[in-house]
Design a protein around this motif. Structure first.
Motif, PDB file in Angstrom:
ATOM      1  N   GLY A 128      15.893  15.716  -4.804  1.00  8.01           N
ATOM      2  CA  GLY A 128      14.768  15.585  -3.880  1.00  8.01           C
ATOM      3  C   GLY A 128      15.237  14.913  -2.610  1.00  8.01           C
ATOM      4  O   GLY A 128      16.308  14.308  -2.590  1.00  8.01           O
ATOM      5  N   PRO A 129      14.446  15.031  -1.547  1.00 12.61           N
ATOM      6  CA  PRO A 129      14.874  14.462  -0.260  1.00 12.61           C
ATOM      7  C   PRO A 129      14.991  12.940  -0.300  1.00 12.61           C
ATOM      8  O   PRO A 129      14.454  12.299  -1.202  1.00 12.61           O
ATOM      9  CB  PRO A 129      13.774  14.910   0.713  1.00 12.61           C
ATOM     10  N   SER A 130      15.664  12.413   0.697  1.00 12.41           N
ATOM     11  CA  SER A 130      15.846  10.967   0.791  1.00 12.41           C
ATOM     12  C   SER A 130      14.492  10.260   0.873  1.00 12.41           C
ATOM     13  O   SER A 130      13.590  10.718   1.558  1.00 12.41           O
ATOM     14  CB  SER A 130      16.674  10.647   2.033  1.00 12.41           C
ATOM     15  N   GLY A 131      14.377   9.180   0.113  1.00 14.12           N
ATOM     16  CA  GLY A 131      13.132   8.422   0.138  1.00 14.12           C
ATOM     17  C   GLY A 131      12.049   8.965  -0.772  1.00 14.12           C
ATOM     18  O   GLY A 131      10.925   8.478  -0.774  1.00 14.12           O
ATOM     19  N   SER A 132      12.397   9.963  -1.587  1.00 15.43           N
ATOM     20  CA  SER A 132      11.376  10.568  -2.437  1.00 15.43           C
ATOM     21  C   SER A 132      11.113   9.758  -3.703  1.00 15.43           C
ATOM     22  O   SER A 132      10.193  10.075  -4.451  1.00 15.43           O
ATOM     23  CB  SER A 132      11.775  11.998  -2.792  1.00 15.43           C
ATOM     24  N   GLY A 133      11.918   8.750  -3.966  1.00  9.14           N
ATOM     25  CA  GLY A 133      11.663   7.879  -5.108  1.00  9.14           C
ATOM     26  C   GLY A 133      12.568   8.098  -6.309  1.00  9.14           C
ATOM     27  O   GLY A 133      12.321   7.569  -7.385  1.00  9.14           O
ATOM     28  N   LYS A 134      13.666   8.847  -6.108  1.00  9.46           N
ATOM     29  CA  LYS A 134      14.568   9.147  -7.224  1.00  9.46           C
ATOM     30  C   LYS A 134      15.209   7.893  -7.794  1.00  9.46           C
ATOM     31  O   LYS A 134      15.197   7.652  -8.997  1.00  9.46           O
ATOM     32  CB  LYS A 134      15.668  10.113  -6.759  1.00  9.46           C
ATOM     33  N   SER A 135      15.775   7.070  -6.894  1.00  5.69           N
ATOM     34  CA  SER A 135      16.423   5.843  -7.363  1.00  5.69           C
ATOM     35  C   SER A 135      15.415   4.936  -8.038  1.00  5.69           C
ATOM     36  O   SER A 135      15.701   4.340  -9.078  1.00  5.69           O
ATOM     37  CB  SER A 135      17.050   5.089  -6.198  1.00  5.69           C
ATOM     38  N   HIS A 175       8.003  12.694  -2.006  1.00  4.94           N
ATOM     39  CA  HIS A 175       6.972  11.675  -1.757  1.00  4.94           C
ATOM     40  C   HIS A 175       6.487  10.983  -3.026  1.00  4.94           C
ATOM     41  O   HIS A 175       5.292  10.806  -3.223  1.00  4.94           O
ATOM     42  CB  HIS A 175       5.774  12.306  -1.033  1.00  4.94           C
ATOM     43  N   GLY A 176       7.429  10.624  -3.886  1.00  4.48           N
ATOM     44  CA  GLY A 176       7.063   9.862  -5.071  1.00  4.48           C
ATOM     45  C   GLY A 176       6.446  10.675  -6.194  1.00  4.48           C
ATOM     46  O   GLY A 176       6.057  10.117  -7.218  1.00  4.48           O
ATOM     47  N   ARG A 177       6.360  11.989  -6.005  1.00  7.55           N
ATOM     48  CA  ARG A 177       5.786  12.827  -7.064  1.00  7.55           C
ATOM     49  C   ARG A 177       6.853  13.706  -7.684  1.00  7.55           C
ATOM     50  O   ARG A 177       7.784  14.131  -6.992  1.00  7.55           O
ATOM     51  CB  ARG A 177       4.705  13.751  -6.497  1.00  7.55           C
ATOM     52  N   ILE A 178       6.683  13.983  -8.963  1.00  8.97           N
ATOM     53  CA  ILE A 178       7.515  14.994  -9.587  1.00  8.97           C
ATOM     54  C   ILE A 178       6.843  16.332  -9.291  1.00  8.97           C
ATOM     55  O   ILE A 178       5.795  16.662  -9.843  1.00  8.97           O
ATOM     56  CB  ILE A 178       7.645  14.752 -11.099  1.00  8.97           C
ATOM     57  N   VAL A 179       7.437  17.073  -8.354  1.00  9.12           N
ATOM     58  CA  VAL A 179       6.810  18.296  -7.885  1.00  9.12           C
ATOM     59  C   VAL A 179       7.161  19.459  -8.804  1.00  9.12           C
ATOM     60  O   VAL A 179       6.382  20.370  -9.023  1.00  9.12           O
ATOM     61  CB  VAL A 179       7.265  18.613  -6.443  1.00  9.12           C
ATOM     62  N   GLU A 180       8.376  19.377  -9.320  1.00 10.08           N
ATOM     63  CA  GLU A 180       8.857  20.494 -10.141  1.00 10.08           C
ATOM     64  C   GLU A 180       9.651  19.903 -11.303  1.00 10.08           C
ATOM     65  O   GLU A 180      10.462  19.008 -11.121  1.00 10.08           O
ATOM     66  CB  GLU A 180       9.782  21.364  -9.267  1.00 10.08           C
ATOM     67  N   SER A 195       0.821  -1.205   0.000  1.00 12.29           N
ATOM     68  CA  SER A 195       0.000   0.000   0.000  1.00 12.29           C
ATOM     69  C   SER A 195       0.860   1.262   0.000  1.00 12.29           C
ATOM     70  O   SER A 195       0.345   2.379  -0.036  1.00 12.29           O
ATOM     71  CB  SER A 195      -0.916  -0.004   1.232  1.00 12.29           C
ATOM     72  N   PHE A 196       2.188   1.069   0.026  1.00 13.83           N
ATOM     73  CA  PHE A 196       3.079   2.239   0.068  1.00 13.83           C
ATOM     74  C   PHE A 196       3.417   2.702  -1.335  1.00 13.83           C
ATOM     75  O   PHE A 196       3.977   1.970  -2.139  1.00 13.83           O
ATOM     76  CB  PHE A 196       4.354   1.884   0.835  1.00 13.83           C
ATOM     77  N   ARG A 197       3.051   3.957  -1.650  1.00 12.92           N
ATOM     78  CA  ARG A 197       3.275   4.501  -2.985  1.00 12.92           C
ATOM     79  C   ARG A 197       4.662   5.081  -3.108  1.00 12.92           C
ATOM     80  O   ARG A 197       5.010   6.026  -2.428  1.00 12.92           O
ATOM     81  CB  ARG A 197       2.260   5.608  -3.245  1.00 12.92           C
ATOM     82  N   VAL A 198       5.488   4.485  -3.972  1.00 13.81           N
ATOM     83  CA  VAL A 198       6.846   4.988  -4.166  1.00 13.81           C
ATOM     84  C   VAL A 198       6.878   6.007  -5.285  1.00 13.81           C
ATOM     85  O   VAL A 198       7.591   7.000  -5.225  1.00 13.81           O
ATOM     86  CB  VAL A 198       7.815   3.838  -4.513  1.00 13.81           C
ATOM     87  N   LEU A 199       6.102   5.755  -6.331  1.00 13.45           N
ATOM     88  CA  LEU A 199       6.017   6.688  -7.451  1.00 13.45           C
ATOM     89  C   LEU A 199       4.540   6.959  -7.713  1.00 13.45           C
ATOM     90  O   LEU A 199       3.738   6.028  -7.777  1.00 13.45           O
ATOM     91  CB  LEU A 199       6.654   6.088  -8.709  1.00 13.45           C
ATOM     92  N   ALA A 200       4.210   8.231  -7.832  1.00 11.12           N
ATOM     93  CA  ALA A 200       2.806   8.575  -8.043  1.00 11.12           C
ATOM     94  C   ALA A 200       2.678   9.410  -9.315  1.00 11.12           C
ATOM     95  O   ALA A 200       3.052  10.581  -9.338  1.00 11.12           O
ATOM     96  CB  ALA A 200       2.267   9.330  -6.833  1.00 11.12           C
ATOM     97  N   ASP A 201       2.194   8.774 -10.370  1.00 16.31           N
ATOM     98  CA  ASP A 201       1.828   9.479 -11.585  1.00 16.31           C
ATOM     99  C   ASP A 201       2.955  10.378 -12.099  1.00 16.31           C
ATOM    100  O   ASP A 201       2.751  11.571 -12.335  1.00 16.31           O
ATOM    101  CB  ASP A 201       0.564  10.314 -11.294  1.00 16.31           C
ATOM    102  N   CYS A 202       4.137   9.803 -12.268  1.00 16.16           N
ATOM    103  CA  CYS A 202       5.292  10.583 -12.714  1.00 16.16           C
ATOM    104  C   CYS A 202       5.334  10.660 -14.231  1.00 16.16           C
ATOM    105  O   CYS A 202       5.201   9.642 -14.920  1.00 16.16           O
ATOM    106  CB  CYS A 202       6.592   9.938 -12.231  1.00 16.16           C
ATOM    107  N   SER A 203       5.525  11.848 -14.753  1.00 11.64           N
ATOM    108  CA  SER A 203       5.674  12.023 -16.196  1.00 11.64           C
ATOM    109  C   SER A 203       6.796  12.998 -16.470  1.00 11.64           C
ATOM    110  O   SER A 203       6.875  14.041 -15.830  1.00 11.64           O
ATOM    111  CB  SER A 203       4.385  12.572 -16.822  1.00 11.64           C
TER     112      SER A 203
END
Ligand code: ATP
Ligand code: MG
Lengths: 242, 245
Positions: free
Chosen positions: A34-41, A211-216, A13-21
């Motif tokens: 992005g911060p640690s754990g944000s899903g970059k790797s 948090h798994g999103r591409i914010v910028e 149930s843990f979302r690592v990547l959310a709708d990344c484009s």
């Protein structure tokens, strides 16, 4: 060259990547931070199929990564990847590290592979170390070999996952120099890094994840000028005044 | 109590008349070595394959390997030996079972012992191989795959060669164990070193000399194996490598 469309991934149930484009055009250099754990790797590993994803699509050079019919080894052989911990093969000499995949995957002759490998080793300034084992080199030297190993496969693009974050400060530049040179030659690059000096120098775009999103996802000038999201501003001021 | 030491018994002729008691001992030694070496080859082969399977993503394959390990590690060696020697020939297809039973008894005993020790030790080798592979940094597998290796190629060129280098010391002790465990095979009548020792006691009534000789021979094997494996260890040492994860 690389096209990431609405990619989502969860562990349970843990979302690592959310709708990344996002897109990486030919010869473009895109820095991901992005911060640690944000899903970059996780994101960068999805690009060459090292991590599966449940939703969305990634297309590299016209080939869909998530398609079960895709020849992933074939695709990966042309997508270079450099890891945080170098991941050279410790039981092989530097020469063997540089040649084994050329021989086993691309089917090159040993002579051809050695010539290509030595050329690249010379390029990263380590020709004298060809006969050594990875454990006998410094971190910076190992990472330069790792870059040469990826380049030996004649990649169409290169992925970097925090290539300098395991290095002692005095070794960071020797690795960044190689990467800057690559970028200036027009290599398509997706680079997870917090080295904002590198980003300023050669990046075309900067992606900020949280948090798994591409914010910028902005042009470098815009990103360093006026990041739109507050999170990115905080993050930037934290790592720039570090 | 007085004991009449007589080291001369070793050069005296046996009741069968065709050799000396030392000859018996040496033939036992030969059997022990041949048995242990052939069983070790089987153990390494099965253990490597199963050890790799234990680490692959497929639940099916790793499940098969796990069942193998649990079965062969948890059933006592002696019971396994009886199953291979007494039970299995009866369960084989008639043709195969009969051709086994038509062999000479020594060959039957040797074959059963070899397979038994091989499978038993293979389960232990399997666990060492698995531990070796799992102790490698997870990035190694990714690095292999990222270069375009298939998963089998990644195992062959990257994971297995490195894992084996790391597990030379535990494999040495498994190799030594196989010589010691081979003594169990005397229970089905195989005349290996321990059995010859006991036979010598029965025939000569010189138990001290007999068992001292047997002990010396086992110790000799130990020393040779250790020396050999230390060479292997030195040759397979990875320059500059410190620790796994
Ligand atoms: N196998 C896994 N199972 C469950 N959660 C995982 C797994 N792998 C990663 N995660 C989680 O996914 C999130 C994203 O991980 P990822 O490694 O992509 O982050 P990152 O941005 O690269 O962080 P860092 O800067 O620390 O490298 C993290 O919260 C991590 O805990
Ligand atoms: Mg990371």
């Amino acid at each position: 060259m690389i096209s990431i469309r609405n990619v989502s991934k969860s562990y349970g149930s843990f979302r690592v990547l959310a709708d990344c484009s996002t897109e990486v055009a030919r010869s473009e250099v895109v820095v991901v931070c992005g911060p640690s754990g944000s899903g970059k790797s996780t994101l960068i590993k999805c690009v060459n199929g090292l991590e599966p994803f449940q939703r969305g699509e990634i297309v590299v050079n016209g080939i869909s990564v998530g398609d079960p019919k895709t020849d992933l080894p074939g695709l990966r052989s042309h997508v270079g990847m450099v890891f945080q911990n170098f991941e050279l093969f410790p039981h092989m000499t530097i020469t063997e590290n540089l040649t084994i995949a050329q021989v086993e995957v691309l089917g090159r002759s040993r002579e051809e592979a050695t010539e290509r490998g030595m050329g690249l080793l010379d390029r990263v300034g380590l020709k004298a170390h060809a006969g050594k084992h990875p454990g006998q080199l410094s971190g910076g030297q190992q990472q330069r070999v790792a870059i040469a190993r990826a380049l030996a496969m004649d990649p169409i693009c290169m992925l970097f996952d925090e290539p300098t974050s395991a290095l002692d400060p005095e070794m960071i530049n020797e690795v960044l120099d190689v990467m800057v040179e690559l970028a200036q030659e027009g290599m398509t690059m997706m680079v997870v890094t917090h080295e904002m000096g590198f980003a300023r120098k050669v990046a075309h775009r900067v992606i900020f994840m949280d948090h798994g999103r591409i914010v910028e996802d902005a042009k470098k000038e815009d990103f360093f000028g006026t990041p739109r999201s507050e999170r990115a501003q905080q993050f930037l001021s934290k790592i720039l005044h570090h | 109590m007085s004991y009449n030491w007589n080291w001369g018994i070793f050069v005296s002729t046996t009741p069968t008349g065709d050799t000396t008691y030392l000859g018996w001992m040496l033939s036992g030694l030969q059997t022990t070595i041949a048995l242990s070496l052939s069983a070790w080859i089987i153990a390494l082969a099965i253990g490597s394959i199963m050890g790799v399977l234990r680490t692959v993503p497929s639940r099916w394959l790793s499940g098969i390997a796990a069942v193998y390990v649990e079965a062969f590690r948890n059933i006592p060696l002696l019971v396994q030996l009886f199953i291979w020697y007494f039970v299995l020939p009866e369960l084989l297809p008639a043709a195969l079972g009969n051709s086994f039973k038509q062999m000479n008894p020594t060959a039957q005993q040797f074959l059963s012992s070899m397979v038994c020790l091989g499978f038993f030790t293979g389960a232990r080798v399997c666990e060492q191989v698995r531990a070796g592979i799992n102790s490698l940094p997870p990035g190694q597998k990714n690095a292999g795959l990222a270069l375009g290796f298939t998963l089998p190629q990644t195992y062959r060129h990257v994971l297995v060669p490195m894992a084996f280098r790391l597990i030379v010391p535990p494999l040495t002790s498994e190799f030594l164990n196989i010589f010691k465990n081979s003594a169990v095979c005397s229970t089905i009548g195989l005349l290996e070193l321990a059995a010859q020792g006991r036979q010598l006691v029965d025939y000569t009534a010189q138990p001290y000399e007999s068992f001292i000789a047997v002990t010396v021979m086992y110790v000799g094997i130990n020393v040779i194996v250790m020396t050999l494996m230390r060479k292997v260890e030195r040759r397979s040492r990875v320059p500059g490598y410190i620790g796994g994860k």
